[in-house]
Enzyme design. Sequence first.
Site, PDB file in Angstrom:
ATOM      1  CB  CYS A  77      -1.000  -0.043   1.141  1.00 38.45           C
ATOM      2  SG  CYS A  77      -2.405   1.081   0.859  1.00 38.45           S
ATOM      3  CG  HIS A 182      -4.370  -3.102   2.613  1.00 35.60           C
ATOM      4  ND1 HIS A 182      -3.438  -2.533   3.451  1.00 35.60           N
ATOM      5  CD2 HIS A 182      -5.088  -2.065   2.104  1.00 35.60           C
ATOM      6  CE1 HIS A 182      -3.590  -1.222   3.474  1.00 35.60           C
ATOM      7  NE2 HIS A 182      -4.585  -0.908   2.657  1.00 35.60           N
ATOM      8  CD  GLU A 184      -2.212  -5.890   5.177  1.00 34.34           C
ATOM      9  OE1 GLU A 184      -2.716  -4.763   5.322  1.00 34.34           O
ATOM     10  OE2 GLU A 184      -1.417  -6.173   4.247  1.00 34.34           O
TER      11      GLU A 184
END
Length: 200
Positions: A77, A182, A184
């Site tokens: 990001c 993102h 994650e």
Amino acid sequence: MKTVIIKYNAGNVQSVMYALERLGTSYLLTDDEAEIRSADKVIFPGVGEASTAMAYLRERRLDKLIPSLKQPVLGTCVGMQLMCRYSEENDTTCMGIFDIDVRRFPSSHQAGEPRLKVPHTGWNSIHTLQGPLTNGLSENAYVYFVHSYAADVCPETTAVCDYVRPFSAMLHRDNFYAAQFHAEISGDVGQRILENFLKL
């Protein structure tokens, strides 16, 4: 294996920590140069605003440290954007690891086309996948984005997303890897990308 998450004033660290814990990977959150240099893998996450984040990096000389690293480094990001040459967000000179500029999505649209919201928020597909981080992924896999600025497509692009314009969803040069989305919080796809990075 020693995995370090770079600590700086750009949030999102908690979700990265949870993702690594789900993968059974221990980590250290730090801004200490010796700890970062001694790591086997370095993760450089981020949310927020480019100029403020770069100012923080410069105060701690992390802007010089990060480009000098020799081990695999993954920026996500805002982390990815700061690894580029320049960001239109508050006219910010970044670290220049990737020789490409980050530009804001235009808020206007052409007549007859649907108006796309900025920031680009939510799930979107990535295509033209290349490089080791995309091993095992299907073309047009879905990942989660939250951003108003994006790097143009360039020779270092390893995944493309189409939103307003085609942009670099992932970049790779030498030991440096980056994802605009993102990873994650991108479900199984994001987990596979993180696994691939940790296996480098």
